[in-house]
Design a protein around this motif. Sequence first.
Motif, short mmCIF file in Angstrom:
data_model
loop_
_atom_site.label_atom_id
_atom_site.label_comp_id
_atom_site.label_asym_id
_atom_site.label_seq_id
_atom_site.Cartn_x
_atom_site.Cartn_y
_atom_site.Cartn_z
N ASN A 1 -5.70 0.39 9.84
CA ASN A 1 -7.21 0.94 9.56
C ASN A 1 -7.69 2.12 10.26
O ASN A 1 -8.75 2.38 10.02
N ASN A 2 -7.00 2.45 11.42
CA ASN A 2 -7.45 3.51 12.34
C ASN A 2 -7.22 4.74 11.92
O ASN A 2 -7.20 5.69 12.49
N SER A 3 -5.83 4.89 10.89
CA SER A 3 -5.40 5.99 10.59
C SER A 3 -6.30 6.69 9.66
O SER A 3 -7.06 6.35 8.82
N SER A 4 -6.10 8.16 9.55
CA SER A 4 -6.59 9.08 8.63
C SER A 4 -6.21 8.56 7.17
O SER A 4 -5.16 8.25 6.75
N LEU A 5 -7.23 9.09 6.25
CA LEU A 5 -7.24 8.84 4.93
C LEU A 5 -6.00 9.78 4.31
O LEU A 5 -5.47 9.58 3.26
N GLU A 6 -5.78 11.01 5.24
CA GLU A 6 -4.67 11.92 4.82
C GLU A 6 -3.20 11.67 5.02
O GLU A 6 -2.40 12.55 5.07
N VAL A 7 -3.13 10.48 5.64
CA VAL A 7 -1.58 10.08 5.96
C VAL A 7 -0.80 9.96 4.77
O VAL A 7 -1.34 9.64 3.67
N ASP A 8 0.68 10.13 4.60
CA ASP A 8 1.43 10.00 3.60
C ASP A 8 1.30 8.63 3.00
O ASP A 8 1.42 7.60 3.85
N ARG A 9 1.33 8.44 1.81
CA ARG A 9 1.41 7.04 1.16
C ARG A 9 2.76 6.72 0.41
O ARG A 9 3.49 7.76 0.38
N VAL A 10 3.03 5.65 -0.03
CA VAL A 10 4.18 5.17 -0.82
C VAL A 10 4.09 5.44 -2.25
O VAL A 10 2.99 5.09 -2.99
N ILE A 11 5.24 5.92 -2.90
CA ILE A 11 5.26 6.04 -4.36
C ILE A 11 6.65 5.40 -4.59
O ILE A 11 7.51 5.35 -3.87
N ARG A 12 6.60 4.60 -6.01
CA ARG A 12 7.59 4.08 -6.35
C ARG A 12 7.92 4.18 -7.90
O ARG A 12 7.20 4.72 -8.65
N GLY A 13 9.10 3.92 -8.31
CA GLY A 13 9.61 3.68 -9.63
C GLY A 13 10.01 5.28 -10.43
O GLY A 13 10.67 4.89 -11.51
N GLY A 14 10.24 6.21 -9.76
CA GLY A 14 10.73 7.43 -10.26
C GLY A 14 9.99 8.16 -11.47
O GLY A 14 8.63 7.63 -11.43
N PRO B 1 18.31 8.82 -12.40
CA PRO B 1 18.28 7.43 -12.17
C PRO B 1 18.36 6.84 -10.85
O PRO B 1 17.68 5.87 -10.65
N GLU B 2 18.86 7.49 -9.83
CA GLU B 2 19.21 6.82 -8.55
C GLU B 2 17.71 6.67 -8.08
O GLU B 2 17.18 5.96 -7.23
N PHE B 3 16.88 7.69 -8.36
CA PHE B 3 15.42 7.65 -7.88
C PHE B 3 14.59 6.89 -8.66
O PHE B 3 13.42 6.26 -8.27
N CYS B 4 14.91 6.19 -9.62
CA CYS B 4 14.25 5.32 -10.36
C CYS B 4 14.80 3.45 -10.17
O CYS B 4 14.09 2.78 -10.73
N ARG B 5 15.57 3.70 -9.25
CA ARG B 5 15.84 2.12 -8.75
C ARG B 5 14.67 1.30 -8.14
O ARG B 5 13.94 1.78 -7.43
N SER B 6 14.97 0.11 -8.24
CA SER B 6 14.05 -0.91 -7.90
C SER B 6 13.57 -0.72 -6.35
O SER B 6 12.43 -0.80 -5.93
N ALA B 7 14.52 -0.43 -5.73
CA ALA B 7 14.40 -0.16 -4.17
C ALA B 7 14.08 0.92 -3.73
O ALA B 7 13.53 1.04 -2.67
N PHE B 8 14.17 2.11 -4.65
CA PHE B 8 13.82 3.36 -4.07
C PHE B 8 12.44 3.64 -3.74
O PHE B 8 11.55 3.15 -4.43
N ARG B 9 12.28 4.50 -2.71
CA ARG B 9 10.87 4.55 -2.23
C ARG B 9 10.68 5.96 -1.59
O ARG B 9 11.65 6.66 -1.06
N SER B 10 9.52 6.72 -1.66
CA SER B 10 9.43 7.95 -1.37
C SER B 10 8.12 8.04 -0.82
O SER B 10 7.08 7.23 -1.28
N ASP B 11 7.90 9.14 0.25
CA ASP B 11 6.51 9.28 0.65
C ASP B 11 5.81 10.41 -0.19
O ASP B 11 6.40 11.21 -0.98
#
Length: 317
Positions: A264-277, A283-293
Amino acid sequence: MSQYKSNILNSLSRRKALEILSFAGGIFFISVYKSYSKVITLDSSGNIIKRQLLNAKYFTENLGNGVTLEMAQIPGGEFLMGSPPNEEGRYENESPQHKVTVKPFFMSKFAITQAQYEAIMGKNPSSFRGDKHPVHYVTWNEAIEFCRKLTEKTGRTYRLPSEAEWEYACRAGTTTPFHFGETIVTEIANYRGTDWNNQGTLYPGNYGNGPKGKFREKIIEVGSFPPNAFGLYDMHGNIWELCEDIYQNNYNGAPIDGSAWIDNNSSLEVDRVIRGGSFSYNPEFCRSAFRSDFYGGGSSAMGVGFRVVCVFRKNFR
């Protein structure tokens, strides 16, 4: 049974039943769909080996002007988050696998569409236009604002999913790379099914022993392909989906209660998580476990959208 309830029940089609449930301190109706949709399972070569009738529970929000938002009930449970060391195409940021306990919640049946976004936000930033297409070119900050306005409009609490909730909902009880099974094919998902040479690295258009497929080169309407066992559509491909969490390089120290990993103390501009491809990734980027910033809260990209979660305060009967 009162005459009022009797009239309501008699008005339902044969493919629906009605339950009255406690939700966020009030009473509301939730439709139980006996859908003709089928949950599909593939073998390692991409052949359909099982079709199972979907039995999912939804409730519907009225957003006005004929626009609605369907929310699927996601049961609570435990799962192993992340990928095992032998999963093809895995990345180190999917480690270590760890058990997570997730409380029940609702998740939007589809990624938020352009019609839904415009009904709440009064604008549409998307490039591939269509009311039933998922909204994209959305920033994390705008997704948060959408949830705030939706909460204000409905009186129920809406937010982005935590990363754990997203993966749990995507897997829908499966442990394979995709909720469809050991591989994926472009007949049932929108992703790049052709080889991609990106700056000297070749990403194959197929996964495992599955076949290569087509590259549609565009975002398409939500619900174009079969759902998973929780009644969620398009969890693999089409668009990336934003999560509430701040991106971390691995799962060391990650929450095990399904909550978002935030500071809660971090900036709103920090990297967030995206999922799903997305439609443009292999297809390797569409796996259930794949995560990216994904860049800070004020940045947007063509293939990035979101879906929402609604939390209830009382358990179902």
